[in-house]
Scaffold this motif. Structure first.
Motif, PDB file in Angstrom:
ATOM      1  N   VAL A   1      -3.489 -19.289  21.794  1.00 31.80           N
ATOM      2  CA  VAL A   1      -2.165 -18.722  22.040  1.00 31.80           C
ATOM      3  C   VAL A   1      -2.310 -17.583  23.040  1.00 31.80           C
ATOM      4  O   VAL A   1      -3.253 -16.794  22.975  1.00 31.80           O
ATOM      5  CB  VAL A   1      -1.514 -18.230  20.729  1.00 31.80           C
ATOM      6  N   MET A   2      -1.407 -17.538  23.993  1.00 29.95           N
ATOM      7  CA  MET A   2      -1.397 -16.509  25.022  1.00 29.95           C
ATOM      8  C   MET A   2      -0.126 -15.680  24.862  1.00 29.95           C
ATOM      9  O   MET A   2       0.983 -16.225  24.821  1.00 29.95           O
ATOM     10  CB  MET A   2      -1.431 -17.148  26.414  1.00 29.95           C
ATOM     11  N   LEU A   3      -0.273 -14.357  24.769  1.00 27.49           N
ATOM     12  CA  LEU A   3       0.863 -13.438  24.715  1.00 27.49           C
ATOM     13  C   LEU A   3       0.908 -12.653  26.015  1.00 27.49           C
ATOM     14  O   LEU A   3      -0.075 -12.004  26.396  1.00 27.49           O
ATOM     15  CB  LEU A   3       0.733 -12.493  23.515  1.00 27.49           C
ATOM     16  N   ARG A   4       2.058 -12.717  26.706  1.00 21.06           N
ATOM     17  CA  ARG A   4       2.211 -12.027  27.997  1.00 21.06           C
ATOM     18  C   ARG A   4       3.538 -11.260  28.011  1.00 21.06           C
ATOM     19  O   ARG A   4       4.483 -11.649  28.705  1.00 21.06           O
ATOM     20  CB  ARG A   4       2.166 -13.023  29.154  1.00 21.06           C
ATOM     21  N   PRO A   5       3.651 -10.187  27.248  1.00 20.26           N
ATOM     22  CA  PRO A   5       4.918  -9.453  27.204  1.00 20.26           C
ATOM     23  C   PRO A   5       5.223  -8.777  28.540  1.00 20.26           C
ATOM     24  O   PRO A   5       4.317  -8.399  29.292  1.00 20.26           O
ATOM     25  CB  PRO A   5       4.688  -8.418  26.107  1.00 20.26           C
ATOM     26  N   LYS A   6       6.511  -8.630  28.820  1.00 19.78           N
ATOM     27  CA  LYS A   6       6.927  -7.934  30.034  1.00 19.78           C
ATOM     28  C   LYS A   6       6.572  -6.455  29.931  1.00 19.78           C
ATOM     29  O   LYS A   6       6.638  -5.857  28.862  1.00 19.78           O
ATOM     30  CB  LYS A   6       8.436  -8.094  30.243  1.00 19.78           C
ATOM     31  N   LEU A   7       6.196  -5.872  31.062  1.00 16.60           N
ATOM     32  CA  LEU A   7       5.882  -4.450  31.112  1.00 16.60           C
ATOM     33  C   LEU A   7       7.105  -3.672  31.594  1.00 16.60           C
ATOM     34  O   LEU A   7       7.816  -4.115  32.492  1.00 16.60           O
ATOM     35  CB  LEU A   7       4.702  -4.208  32.050  1.00 16.60           C
ATOM     36  N   TRP A   8       7.328  -2.535  30.985  1.00 14.66           N
ATOM     37  CA  TRP A   8       8.537  -1.769  31.305  1.00 14.66           C
ATOM     38  C   TRP A   8       8.465  -1.069  32.658  1.00 14.66           C
ATOM     39  O   TRP A   8       9.481  -0.707  33.226  1.00 14.66           O
ATOM     40  CB  TRP A   8       8.782  -0.726  30.208  1.00 14.66           C
ATOM     41  N   PHE A   9       7.237  -0.927  33.218  1.00 19.72           N
ATOM     42  CA  PHE A   9       7.093  -0.122  34.422  1.00 19.72           C
ATOM     43  C   PHE A   9       6.867  -0.951  35.688  1.00 19.72           C
ATOM     44  O   PHE A   9       6.854  -0.410  36.788  1.00 19.72           O
ATOM     45  CB  PHE A   9       5.945   0.880  34.253  1.00 19.72           C
ATOM     46  N   THR A  10       6.682  -2.285  35.560  1.00 20.91           N
ATOM     47  CA  THR A  10       6.453  -3.096  36.751  1.00 20.91           C
ATOM     48  C   THR A  10       6.725  -4.565  36.467  1.00 20.91           C
ATOM     49  O   THR A  10       6.585  -5.022  35.325  1.00 20.91           O
ATOM     50  CB  THR A  10       5.004  -2.938  37.261  1.00 20.91           C
ATOM     51  N   ASP A  11       7.106  -5.288  37.525  1.00 20.43           N
ATOM     52  CA  ASP A  11       7.214  -6.742  37.471  1.00 20.43           C
ATOM     53  C   ASP A  11       6.119  -7.410  38.293  1.00 20.43           C
ATOM     54  O   ASP A  11       6.113  -8.631  38.441  1.00 20.43           O
ATOM     55  CB  ASP A  11       8.583  -7.192  38.009  1.00 20.43           C
ATOM     56  N   ASP A  12       5.191  -6.606  38.836  1.00 25.01           N
ATOM     57  CA  ASP A  12       4.155  -7.131  39.715  1.00 25.01           C
ATOM     58  C   ASP A  12       3.048  -7.852  38.950  1.00 25.01           C
ATOM     59  O   ASP A  12       2.351  -8.694  39.522  1.00 25.01           O
ATOM     60  CB  ASP A  12       3.542  -5.998  40.543  1.00 25.01           C
ATOM     61  N   PHE A  13       2.869  -7.526  37.692  1.00 30.74           N
ATOM     62  CA  PHE A  13       1.843  -8.182  36.891  1.00 30.74           C
ATOM     63  C   PHE A  13       2.160  -7.968  35.420  1.00 30.74           C
ATOM     64  O   PHE A  13       3.018  -7.171  35.043  1.00 30.74           O
ATOM     65  CB  PHE A  13       0.445  -7.629  37.217  1.00 30.74           C
ATOM     66  N   ARG A  14       1.440  -8.708  34.593  1.00 26.02           N
ATOM     67  CA  ARG A  14       1.511  -8.520  33.148  1.00 26.02           C
ATOM     68  C   ARG A  14       0.095  -8.438  32.590  1.00 26.02           C
ATOM     69  O   ARG A  14      -0.857  -8.904  33.211  1.00 26.02           O
ATOM     70  CB  ARG A  14       2.255  -9.673  32.462  1.00 26.02           C
ATOM     71  N   ILE A  15      -0.020  -7.853  31.423  1.00 27.87           N
ATOM     72  CA  ILE A  15      -1.275  -7.848  30.682  1.00 27.87           C
ATOM     73  C   ILE A  15      -1.178  -8.913  29.605  1.00 27.87           C
ATOM     74  O   ILE A  15      -0.184  -8.988  28.890  1.00 27.87           O
ATOM     75  CB  ILE A  15      -1.549  -6.471  30.066  1.00 27.87           C
ATOM     76  N   PHE A  16      -2.196  -9.775  29.502  1.00 30.89           N
ATOM     77  CA  PHE A  16      -2.136 -10.828  28.502  1.00 30.89           C
ATOM     78  C   PHE A  16      -3.216 -10.638  27.445  1.00 30.89           C
ATOM     79  O   PHE A  16      -4.263 -10.026  27.676  1.00 30.89           O
ATOM     80  CB  PHE A  16      -2.238 -12.218  29.141  1.00 30.89           C
TER      81      PHE A  16
END
Length: 376
Positions: free
Chosen positions: A243-258
């Motif tokens: 399972v991969m979790l990739r929540p949106k980051l509040w400070f950028t749309d350029d990348f996510r942490i998974f």
């Protein structure tokens, strides 16, 4: 190791343009697809990637035989001495196994109730919630959506039966076959998984609001490998899921942490590449084996792992992974919809095991989540 890491990075830079050219860019927004019998958040009927590969055999081979990824596990699944008696004993008369594991209270604290922070060795509830409730529940939901999209009769009932069959196989496959007491009386862990954790995951993920939260707020996906039976010998190869979790980051749309969890855990960055593609690069540790200690508490060993995963809108197209001590060292998967052969798209994979023996195989859109291959 360094040469392999640089090779993976180079492969990732090469793969996205090829993927973009081959996999038709079907417009699929982030919201669920509405079907006649419900909303689909994880399987959207796309003709490429894990959407095209999925099916009931995907669940049985990747979830049911998840522990085949361990280094010393026998992968000859047609001749394996399964612990069916142990599973039956675990579910129908769990008393002896519970007593041997310390009693009902101890088992519930270790396996179900998140109360054992003081000694992480005893915190079996952590892999139970990630592996059985979340991953198992999302696997159930993916198959449910696949059944709905493909118009299968009684989609919920058939999904429950197939998923619980995979749970049963998993418990029978991982039960120590050389322990007569366990074969006669079962284990506490099998009872918890079969009766509590996996059914809980199915009940939770059956609810649209919960499925929507995982899909849209947490960016959750379940990515299987292309499980295949290889010949000679009828060996199960290239199986597993995470399972991969990739929540949106509040400070950028350029990348996510998974965060990726399966038989281990990895973390990394998800980078948009264009044309709906995302390149995910990360590292961590995978479990290379597990055993019961003298107190009948399951203990796992871990080793370094890393990988690159390329997806379009959550449907995995390509992956390349390195596991230092699991059954596979190097595994490369190209899912259906990326490669076209004689007017038809197939999936293909390549793998080197711990002894650097090569295996190759193919899958397709209509193989219901199973493939065939050959070992050398």
């Amino acid at each position: 190791m360094k040469r392999w890491w640089f090779a993976m990075c180079a492969l990732a830079l090469w793969a996205p343009p090829s993927v973009a050219a081959q996999a038709a860019a079907e417009p699929v927004d982030s919201l669920g697809v509405v079907t006649e019998s419900g909303t689909a958040y994880f399987i959207k009927g796309r003709g490429y990637g894990t959407d095209a590969y999925s099916g009931p055999f995907d669940v049985i081979l990747n979830k049911g035989f998840a522990v085949a990824q361990w280094q010393d596990q026998d992968r000859h699944i047609f001749s394996y001495p399964y612990g069916w008696r142990a599973v039956w004993a675990s579910v129908t008369r769990p008393g002896p196994a519970m007593a041997r594991a310390g009693g009902w209270g101890t088992v519930l604290r270790r396996h179900v109730l998140p109360l054992s922070w003081d000694e992480l060795r005893d915190a079996q509830w952590m892999p139970n919630y990630f592996g059985h409730v979340i991953e198992g529940g999302l696997t159930y939901r993916r198959l449910l959506e696949w059944n709905r999209i493909h118009g299968m009769p009684f989609p919920t009932l058939s999904t429950v039966l197939v998923t619980q069959l995979a749970v049963t196989i998993n418990e029978a496959y991982e039960t120590p076959v050389n322990d007569p007491w366990v074969q006669e009386n079962g284990t506490a862990g099998a009872f918890v998984d079969w009766v509590i954790m996996d059914p809980l995951g199915m009940v939770l993920m059956h609810q649209d609001p919960i499925a929507r939260f995982f899909a849209e707020d947490l960016g959750a996906v379940v990515w299987p490998r292309q499980a295949s039976i290889t010949f000679p010998g009828g060996r199960l190869t290239n199986n597993g899921e995470a399972v991969m979790l990739r929540p949106k980051l509040w400070f950028t749309d350029d990348f996510r942490i998974f965060f990726r969890a399966g038989v281990g855990a990895e973390a990394g960055l998800s980078l948009p590449y264009g044309d709906g593609l995302t390149v995910n690069v990360g590292a961590g540790a995978n479990s290379s084996g597990r055993k019961l200690n003298l107190e009948h508490v399951e203990e796992a060993t871990f080793s370094f792992s890393s990988g690159i995963w390329i997806d379009r809108g959550g449907s995995l197209l390509f992956s390349a992974t390195w596991d230092h001590k699991t059954d596979r060292r190097l595994a490369i998967d190209v899912f259906p919809g990326v490669i076209e052969v004689v007017g038809s798209t197939i999936g293909a994979w390549f793998q080197l095991d711990q002894r650097y023996r090569p295996y190759i195989g193919i899958t397709g859109r209509r193989t219901l989540g199973a493939g065939v291959g050959v070992g050398f």
